[in-house]
Design a protein around this motif. Structure first.
Motif, short mmCIF file in Angstrom:
data_model
loop_
_atom_site.label_atom_id
_atom_site.label_comp_id
_atom_site.label_asym_id
_atom_site.label_seq_id
_atom_site.Cartn_x
_atom_site.Cartn_y
_atom_site.Cartn_z
N SER A 14 1.00 -1.36 0.17
CA SER A 14 0.28 -0.31 -0.05
C SER A 14 0.67 1.06 0.39
N ARG A 15 0.03 2.42 -0.55
CA ARG A 15 0.92 3.92 -0.33
C ARG A 15 1.18 4.26 0.63
N LEU A 16 2.58 4.89 1.07
CA LEU A 16 2.89 5.88 2.50
C LEU A 16 2.04 7.02 2.15
N LEU A 17 1.74 7.15 3.54
CA LEU A 17 0.67 8.71 2.89
C LEU A 17 1.40 9.90 3.10
N VAL A 18 2.46 9.36 3.85
CA VAL A 18 3.09 11.27 4.14
C VAL A 18 4.70 10.46 4.47
N ASN A 19 4.78 11.94 4.38
CA ASN A 19 6.83 12.26 5.42
C ASN A 19 6.55 13.41 6.07
N GLN A 20 6.75 12.91 7.29
CA GLN A 20 6.79 13.85 8.08
C GLN A 20 8.33 14.47 8.02
N VAL A 21 8.47 15.50 8.14
CA VAL A 21 9.45 16.68 7.70
C VAL A 21 9.55 17.94 7.99
N GLU A 22 11.34 17.88 8.22
CA GLU A 22 11.12 19.52 9.09
C GLU A 22 11.01 20.81 8.06
N VAL A 23 10.11 21.83 8.06
CA VAL A 23 10.17 22.56 7.10
C VAL A 23 9.40 24.08 7.73
N HIS A 24 10.41 24.75 7.75
CA HIS A 24 10.18 26.33 7.76
C HIS A 24 11.00 27.57 7.55
N LEU A 25 10.63 28.99 8.16
CA LEU A 25 11.20 29.57 7.46
C LEU A 25 13.04 29.57 7.35
N LEU A 26 13.05 29.57 8.73
CA LEU A 26 14.57 29.10 9.45
C LEU A 26 15.21 28.47 8.16
N ASP A 27 15.45 27.40 8.17
CA ASP A 27 15.47 26.23 7.31
C ASP A 27 14.82 25.39 6.10
N PRO A 28 14.23 26.47 5.32
CA PRO A 28 14.13 25.32 4.59
C PRO A 28 14.26 24.02 3.82
N PHE A 29 15.04 22.87 3.80
CA PHE A 29 16.10 22.15 2.65
C PHE A 29 15.48 22.16 2.20
N THR A 30 13.84 21.58 3.05
CA THR A 30 12.94 20.22 1.95
C THR A 30 13.05 21.22 -0.09
N LEU A 31 13.02 22.40 0.10
CA LEU A 31 12.54 23.35 -1.08
C LEU A 31 13.65 22.33 -2.05
N THR A 32 14.62 22.38 -1.51
CA THR A 32 15.88 22.31 -2.30
C THR A 32 16.53 20.93 -2.70
N ASP A 33 16.56 20.17 -1.76
CA ASP A 33 16.87 18.04 -1.47
C ASP A 33 15.60 17.69 -2.53
N GLY A 34 14.24 17.73 -3.09
CA GLY A 34 14.05 16.89 -4.12
C GLY A 34 12.41 16.23 -2.81
N THR A 35 13.06 16.96 -1.23
CA THR A 35 11.56 16.28 -0.56
C THR A 35 10.38 16.48 -0.94
N LEU A 36 9.70 17.45 -1.07
CA LEU A 36 8.50 18.09 -1.62
C LEU A 36 8.29 18.18 -3.28
#
Ligand SMILES: NC(=O)c1ccc[n+]([C@@H]2O[C@H](COP(=O)([O-])OP(=O)(O)OC[C@H]3O[C@@H](n4cnc5c(N)ncnc54)[C@H](OP(=O)(O)O)[C@@H]3O)[C@@H](O)[C@H]2O)c1
Length: 319
Positions: free
Chosen positions: A185-207
């Protein structure tokens, strides 16, 4: 009275969740604190009930939060408000083992062995006094993850009715792909650290992966764990962090005035605008702030406003 919080589907499923989740990590007091006293338990209970009354329908927990006390307090809230259970989704996590458990000398580690996943789930069910968990997540990637073994544990949990659906937390895109390749079955979520002080998930392929594969990115510490609260947060000697937070707030505060909210809702609105449908996990234990957070879903910042916060968030000019 606030308008109801809008709903979105979790990942590629038809399961509907409120657009914001309530995170229960802080309800038993500071991490590492001893057993919470009655006053702290009351603070935790009040926070959960305030979130429910404000329209939150997804509650995020973990077996290790408050050394189990967060799940116990959450279970007490379910007893106090019996109609709550059928109206909400319970999300909890396993896979992190604290040092000296179960035996003295054992190191801090991650453990995705089938035996540990199954035992952890039973522990969470017992502490919360419920018969099933709606969303069960692996807390942090285990370097020794054997995907067939995880798949075996997940399928046992699903077949026994103890867990309805699964997700991960703090996984890289390749780790998500790796685990997904073994699951039915499909994984429904990936809970990751995302906020304005460190938005690394915007650029590492996560989002990107979340948007492409319809995985809901749940954002933990959406307010950077309080570090955007420049008036009160103790930055110690970290002058660089304070300067970054101050620069961000100099743009957030006029926006807050424009939309008649606080800086916290601007931080949330910035996450909510992302097309991957980021689902922020609110961590305040103050009922007033929990209710206020819900207003972040009532307005949308513009593309220009979003970008005006991106440069100070990245800490450099866009090329
Ligand atoms: N998967 C993971 O690895 C992971 C890691 C960390 C957290 N989480 C999850 O994410 C949830 C949220 O994390 P978090 O608690 O760090 O989130 P957060 O919302 O970024 O931070 C909450 C903290 O900020 C403070 N704060 C300061 N000003 C605030 C304001 N104006 N409005 C609201 N809060 C303000 C809160 O204090 P007050 O309580 O006094 O309002 C609280 O201490 C956790 O409960 C947990 O469920 C998951």
């Amino acid at each position: 009275m606030n308008p109801p919080i809008p709903k979105i589907p979790l990942g590629s499923s038809g399961i509907q969740s409120s657009r914001l989740a309530y995170g229960c990590w802080r309800i038993a007091g500071a991490e590492g604190a001893p057993e919470p006293d009655n006053q702290q338990k009351k603070i935790g209970l009040n926070a959960i009930i305030a979130a429910f009354e404000a329209g939150f329908t997804l509650f995020d927990l973990a077996d290790i939060y408050g050394a189990g006390w967060c799940e116990i307090i959450f279970g007490q809230a379910l007893q106090e408000v019996p109609e709550m259970r059928e109206k909400i989704l319970i999300a909890t996590k396993c896979g992190i083992r604290k040092p000296d458990t179960p035996a003295i000398g054992a190191p801090y580690r991650y453990d995705f062995s089938a035996e540990y996943i199954l035992d952890s789930c039973d522990g969470s069910l017992k502490r919360m006094g419920v018969d099933h968990i709606d969303l069960y997540m692996l807390h942090r990637p285990d370097f020794l993850m054997d995907i067939q073994e995880v798949a075996k544990a997940f399928s046992k949990l699903q077949q026994s009715g103890k867990v309805s659906s699964f997700g991960v937390s703090n996984f890289t895109p390749t780790q998500v792909n790796l685990l997904q390749s073994a699951l039915g079955s499909r994984l429904l979520v990936n809970q990751v650290e995302v906020h304005l002080l460190d938005p690394f998930t915007l650029t590492d392929g996560t989002l990107d992966q979340c948007q492409m594969n319809r995985i809901t990115p749940m954002a933990w510490s959406p307010l950077a764990g309080g570090r955007l609260d420049v008036e009160r947060f103790d930055y110690g000697a970290d002058h660089e962090l304070k300067a970054k937070a101050t620069r961000l707030r100099s743009i957030m505060d006029p926006l807050a005035e424009k939309y008649r909210v606080t800086w916290a809702e601007i931080a949330l609105a910035w996450l909510l605008k992302h097309p991957a449908k980021i689902l922020p996990v609110i961590g305040s234990t103050q009922p007033k702030r929990i209710k206020m957070a819900a207003t972040a879903t009532d307005f949308e910042i513009s593309r220009e406003e979003w970008y005006s916060l991106l440069e100070p968030a990245l800490g450099h000019r866009l090329p």
